[in-house]
Design a protein around this motif. Structure first.
Motif, short mmCIF file in Angstrom:
data_model
loop_
_atom_site.label_atom_id
_atom_site.label_comp_id
_atom_site.label_asym_id
_atom_site.label_seq_id
_atom_site.Cartn_x
_atom_site.Cartn_y
_atom_site.Cartn_z
N ALA A 84 0.84 -1.21 0.00
CA ALA A 84 0.00 0.00 0.00
C ALA A 84 0.87 1.25 0.00
CB ALA A 84 -0.94 -0.01 1.20
N ALA A 85 1.97 1.24 0.74
CA ALA A 85 2.88 2.39 0.75
C ALA A 85 3.52 2.57 -0.62
CB ALA A 85 3.94 2.21 1.83
N ALA A 86 3.86 1.46 -1.28
CA ALA A 86 4.44 1.55 -2.62
C ALA A 86 3.45 2.15 -3.61
CB ALA A 86 4.90 0.16 -3.09
N GLU A 87 2.16 1.88 -3.40
CA GLU A 87 1.12 2.47 -4.25
C GLU A 87 1.20 3.99 -4.27
OE1 GLU A 87 -2.02 1.29 -5.85
OE2 GLU A 87 -0.85 -0.55 -6.03
N GLY A 145 13.63 -7.39 0.52
CA GLY A 145 13.77 -7.55 -0.93
C GLY A 145 14.80 -8.59 -1.30
N ASN A 146 15.91 -8.60 -0.59
CA ASN A 146 16.94 -9.61 -0.85
C ASN A 146 16.44 -11.00 -0.49
OD1 ASN A 146 18.80 -7.80 -1.88
ND2 ASN A 146 19.76 -7.44 0.09
N ALA A 147 15.68 -11.11 0.59
CA ALA A 147 15.13 -12.41 0.97
C ALA A 147 14.20 -12.93 -0.13
CB ALA A 147 14.39 -12.33 2.31
N VAL A 148 13.36 -12.05 -0.64
CA VAL A 148 12.39 -12.44 -1.67
C VAL A 148 13.08 -12.88 -2.96
CG1 VAL A 148 10.56 -11.56 -3.20
CG2 VAL A 148 10.49 -11.06 -0.75
N THR A 149 14.15 -12.20 -3.33
CA THR A 149 14.77 -12.48 -4.63
C THR A 149 15.98 -13.40 -4.57
OG1 THR A 149 16.09 -10.44 -4.46
CG2 THR A 149 14.00 -10.33 -5.68
N LYS A 150 16.66 -13.47 -3.44
CA LYS A 150 17.93 -14.20 -3.41
C LYS A 150 17.92 -15.47 -2.55
CE LYS A 150 20.55 -10.10 -4.47
NZ LYS A 150 21.41 -9.05 -4.00
N LEU A 164 9.23 -18.03 -15.14
CA LEU A 164 9.44 -16.64 -15.55
C LEU A 164 8.49 -15.71 -14.82
CD1 LEU A 164 10.91 -14.58 -17.28
CD2 LEU A 164 9.29 -15.09 -19.13
N THR A 165 7.24 -16.11 -14.68
CA THR A 165 6.28 -15.28 -13.95
C THR A 165 6.73 -15.12 -12.50
OG1 THR A 165 4.48 -16.00 -15.38
CG2 THR A 165 3.87 -15.08 -13.24
N ALA A 166 7.20 -16.17 -11.88
CA ALA A 166 7.67 -16.09 -10.50
C ALA A 166 8.83 -15.11 -10.38
CB ALA A 166 8.09 -17.48 -10.01
N VAL A 167 9.79 -15.20 -11.28
CA VAL A 167 10.95 -14.30 -11.24
C VAL A 167 10.49 -12.85 -11.43
CG1 VAL A 167 13.04 -13.63 -12.50
CG2 VAL A 167 12.62 -16.03 -11.96
N ARG A 168 9.58 -12.62 -12.35
CA ARG A 168 9.09 -11.27 -12.60
C ARG A 168 8.38 -10.70 -11.37
NH1 ARG A 168 6.61 -12.31 -18.64
NH2 ARG A 168 8.51 -11.78 -19.79
N LEU A 169 7.54 -11.50 -10.73
CA LEU A 169 6.80 -11.02 -9.56
C LEU A 169 7.74 -10.78 -8.38
CD1 LEU A 169 3.55 -13.15 -9.87
CD2 LEU A 169 3.84 -10.71 -10.40
N ALA A 220 8.33 -7.17 -6.48
CA ALA A 220 8.30 -6.99 -5.03
C ALA A 220 9.59 -6.30 -4.57
CB ALA A 220 8.14 -8.34 -4.33
N HIS A 221 10.71 -6.76 -5.10
CA HIS A 221 12.00 -6.15 -4.76
C HIS A 221 12.03 -4.69 -5.16
CE1 HIS A 221 16.32 -5.28 -5.10
NE2 HIS A 221 16.46 -6.16 -4.13
N GLY A 222 11.53 -4.39 -6.35
CA GLY A 222 11.51 -3.01 -6.84
C GLY A 222 10.65 -2.10 -5.97
#
Length: 157
Positions: A16-19, A82-87, A122-127, A131-133
């Motif tokens: 919501a804050a990112a929105e 973000g690092n936890a989600v992506t790495k 690919l969809t998982a990596v994009r999502l 989230a990281h962004g």
């Protein structure tokens, strides 16, 4: 205390804050269109990924001897989430989950399918990148030198 519920609540607050970031909502929905993903279902996956990232960091803190309180999440750095989600390996994000209610279990199952189904990778990596962004943008949006969740999403409600 219900750690998972707190993690899920913070994931909703962070998204919501990112929105509120200039152009983020438009960019996110534009990407969903490009990927042929429905915004409601994609947002649910992004929130679940954020909750899983938060949950894994909370479990790490508890394994290091820290007691869990809801304030612990507010002191996590968005960059670390973000690092936890992506790495982090997928099995680490999905490990240690408590018994979930049906709605949360279904959302986590969607993440599992996206993660382990080669056609959905690919969809998982994009999502995950989305989230990281969002977390990166939130971190840059505040004047704190090393922002934590409370800095970017306000004090606990």
């Amino acid at each position: 205390m219900d750690v998972w519920s707190d993690c899920a609540a913070w994931s909703r607050r962070l998204l919501a804050a990112a929105e509120l970031l200039s152009g983020y909502r438009h960019l996110r929905h534009r990407r969903y269109e490009d990927w042929w993903v429905h915004p409601d279902s994609a947002d649910a996956v992004v929130r679940t990924l954020l909750a899983l990232g938060i949950h894994s960091l909370v479990l790490d803190a508890m394994a290091q001897g820290r007691s869990y309180t809801p304030e612990l999440i507010g002191r996590l750095r968005p960059a670390d989430i973000g690092n936890a989600v992506t790495k982090r390996p997928d099995h680490e994000l999905l490990a240690g989950l408590p018994a979930l209610d049906e709605a949360d279990r279904l959302r986590v199952d969607v993440v599992r399918i996206l993660t382990y189904d080669p056609a959905s990778a690919l969809t998982a990596v994009r999502l995950r990148a989305l989230a990281h962004g969002a977390l990166h943008g939130l971190g840059k949006s505040v004047s704190a030198e090393d922002p934590v969740c409370e800095d970017v999403a306000g004090m606990p409600r």
